[in-house]
Scaffold this active site. Structure first.
Site, mmCIF file in Angstrom:
data_model
loop_
_atom_site.group_PDB
_atom_site.id
_atom_site.type_symbol
_atom_site.label_atom_id
_atom_site.label_comp_id
_atom_site.label_asym_id
_atom_site.label_seq_id
_atom_site.Cartn_x
_atom_site.Cartn_y
_atom_site.Cartn_z
ATOM 1 N N TYR A 1 -23.680 -38.021 -13.853
ATOM 2 C CA TYR A 1 -24.915 -37.148 -14.329
ATOM 3 C C TYR A 1 -26.146 -37.912 -14.634
ATOM 4 O O TYR A 1 -26.240 -39.105 -15.079
ATOM 5 C CB TYR A 1 -24.690 -36.245 -15.767
ATOM 6 N N ASP B 1 -37.843 -35.960 -25.300
ATOM 7 C CA ASP B 1 -37.269 -35.101 -24.102
ATOM 8 C C ASP B 1 -38.290 -33.747 -24.350
ATOM 9 O O ASP B 1 -37.502 -32.872 -24.716
ATOM 10 C CB ASP B 1 -35.932 -34.750 -24.104
ATOM 11 N N ASP C 1 -30.873 -33.500 -13.539
ATOM 12 C CA ASP C 1 -31.400 -32.661 -14.610
ATOM 13 C C ASP C 1 -32.942 -32.470 -13.969
ATOM 14 O O ASP C 1 -33.813 -33.374 -14.050
ATOM 15 C CB ASP C 1 -31.497 -33.125 -16.159
ATOM 16 N N ASP D 1 -35.307 -30.417 -15.114
ATOM 17 C CA ASP D 1 -36.068 -29.496 -16.005
ATOM 18 C C ASP D 1 -36.558 -28.115 -15.586
ATOM 19 O O ASP D 1 -35.693 -27.316 -14.909
ATOM 20 C CB ASP D 1 -37.329 -30.480 -16.398
ATOM 21 N N HIS E 1 -30.084 -28.867 -11.578
ATOM 22 C CA HIS E 1 -30.248 -27.810 -12.467
ATOM 23 C C HIS E 1 -31.606 -27.705 -12.697
ATOM 24 O O HIS E 1 -32.324 -28.452 -13.128
ATOM 25 C CB HIS E 1 -29.218 -27.708 -13.343
ATOM 26 N N GLU F 1 -34.075 -25.011 -15.430
ATOM 27 C CA GLU F 1 -33.957 -24.166 -16.806
ATOM 28 C C GLU F 1 -34.743 -22.828 -16.542
ATOM 29 O O GLU F 1 -36.019 -23.174 -15.833
ATOM 30 C CB GLU F 1 -33.975 -25.128 -17.899
ATOM 31 N N CYS G 1 -35.529 -30.587 -25.750
ATOM 32 C CA CYS G 1 -34.233 -30.775 -25.501
ATOM 33 C C CYS G 1 -33.376 -29.275 -25.754
ATOM 34 O O CYS G 1 -33.787 -28.543 -26.787
ATOM 35 C CB CYS G 1 -33.798 -31.823 -26.638
ATOM 36 N N ARG H 1 -29.682 -23.234 -15.295
ATOM 37 C CA ARG H 1 -29.563 -23.669 -16.609
ATOM 38 C C ARG H 1 -30.126 -22.333 -17.420
ATOM 39 O O ARG H 1 -31.590 -22.267 -17.277
ATOM 40 C CB ARG H 1 -30.007 -24.849 -17.080
ATOM 41 N N GLU I 1 -26.847 -23.190 -21.891
ATOM 42 C CA GLU I 1 -26.966 -24.436 -22.876
ATOM 43 C C GLU I 1 -26.698 -23.726 -24.117
ATOM 44 O O GLU I 1 -27.097 -22.874 -24.672
ATOM 45 C CB GLU I 1 -28.555 -24.791 -22.504
ATOM 46 N N ASN J 1 -21.733 -28.561 -21.535
ATOM 47 C CA ASN J 1 -22.601 -29.639 -21.967
ATOM 48 C C ASN J 1 -21.896 -30.207 -23.216
ATOM 49 O O ASN J 1 -22.064 -29.454 -24.441
ATOM 50 C CB ASN J 1 -24.037 -29.254 -22.111
#
Length: 303
Positions: free
Chosen positions: A48, A62, A89, A91, A116, A118, A126, A161, A191, A213
């Site tokens: 990951y 983040d 990720d 974002d 992914h 989101e 985060c 996500r 998430e 996660n």
């Protein structure tokens, strides 16, 4: 030696096959290419690439400060170093739908097996912090539809996500997940689920692969592989774990050096030179070098 002999397209194909088989795949987070090699050496299923880790590696929080170029460059460095599939990720996709399409193709070129996207509002934060905001359903759907349309390799996994659980509750999260699957998402990453029952509710609601996660110090308990497997989770990530372990060890080592004037007391905690050389495949490089070049005593190179 050098980079993986398994092509990105083959990694994606194998990843898809394993996901279809219904087993639970464990993806520890790699904080650099060397740690990706270690993850493979230890027998895990994938690697990951965490946005939080990439930001931290740059000394940044983040909160959406990293760029597509930075994420793609680091993803390529990590993905090419291992035979395992890499999940990255992405974002919120680094922009509006057309930018997101470019993100997908850029990361595809970087060699990842999946990514992914989101549904947070930019600038994102985060997923286990309070005060998040999510976009409306129409915007979230457009992001995923754009990503699906942009990919060229059909085996590139487009995962959606959703962070809406912490904003509007579990019912909203289930509904958002269903809509994202309808938009073409190959998998769902819900998430900040609070307990196993929430994961179970999400599993019952959708029929695509589901990710859990397991990040330390977050909203979710650290459930075991068996617990997650028993409720039908398909992928579990440990995004920041290796970075936290490494930095914790580094903190203790620097404290020892400062307090004791030497690292002698912590040498036993270090990776040895032999272990590092073995992980780096030094012997393969040595054999390659000696097989191509013969160096004479007078300094001339004989081919």
């Amino acid at each position: 030696m050098l980079y993986s002999n398994t092509t990105p397209s083959e990694k994606r194909r194998i990843f898809r096959e394993r996901l279809a088989g219904g087993e639970l795949l464990q993806f520890p987070g790699a904080f650099n290419p060397l740690s990706a090699k270690l993850i493979q050496r230890k027998g895990f299923d994938g690697v990951y690439i965490s946005g939080a880790v990439l930001a931290a590696d740059l000394g940044l929080p983040d909160i959406g400060l990293t760029t597509l170029t930075e994420v793609a460059g680091r993803s390529q460095q990590i993905a090419r170093m291992t035979d395992l599939p890499a999940l990255v990720d992405a974002d919120t996709g680094f922009g509006e739908p057309l930018n997101l399409a470019r993100t997908v193709q850029t990361l595809e070129d970087a060699g990842v097996a999946g990514l992914h996207i989101e549904d947070q509002v930019n600038p994102k934060r985060c997923g286990h912090l309070d005060g998040k905001a999510v976009v409306d359903t129409d915007t979230a759907i457009k992001r995923i539809a754009s990503a699906v349309d942009a990919r060229r390799d059909p085996n590139l996994l487009i995962m959606a996500r959703t962070d809406i659980r912490a904003v509007d509750g579990m019912a909203a999260a289930v509904n958002r997940a269903k809509r994202l699957v309808d938009a073409g998402a190959d998998a769902i990453f819900p998430e900040a689920m609070k307990d196993l029952s929430e994961f179970e509710a999400m599993r019952a609601a959708i029929d695509v692969p589901l990710l859990a996660n397991m990040t330390e110090f977050g909203k979710s308990e650290l459930f075991s592989k068996q617990q997650l497997q028993d409720i039908g989770i398909n992928i579990v990530i440990y995004p920041v774990s290796l970075l936290r372990l490494a930095m914790g060890s580094a903190m203790r080592g620097l404290d020892a050096l400062k307090d004791e004037g030497s690292l002698q007391s912590v040498v036993g905690e270090m990776q040895t030179r032999a272990e590092l050389y073995d992980l780096l495949d030094y012997e393969d490089y040595n054999q390659f070098d000696s097989g191509i070049f013969n160096f004479s005593l007078d300094g001339h190179v004989e081919h």
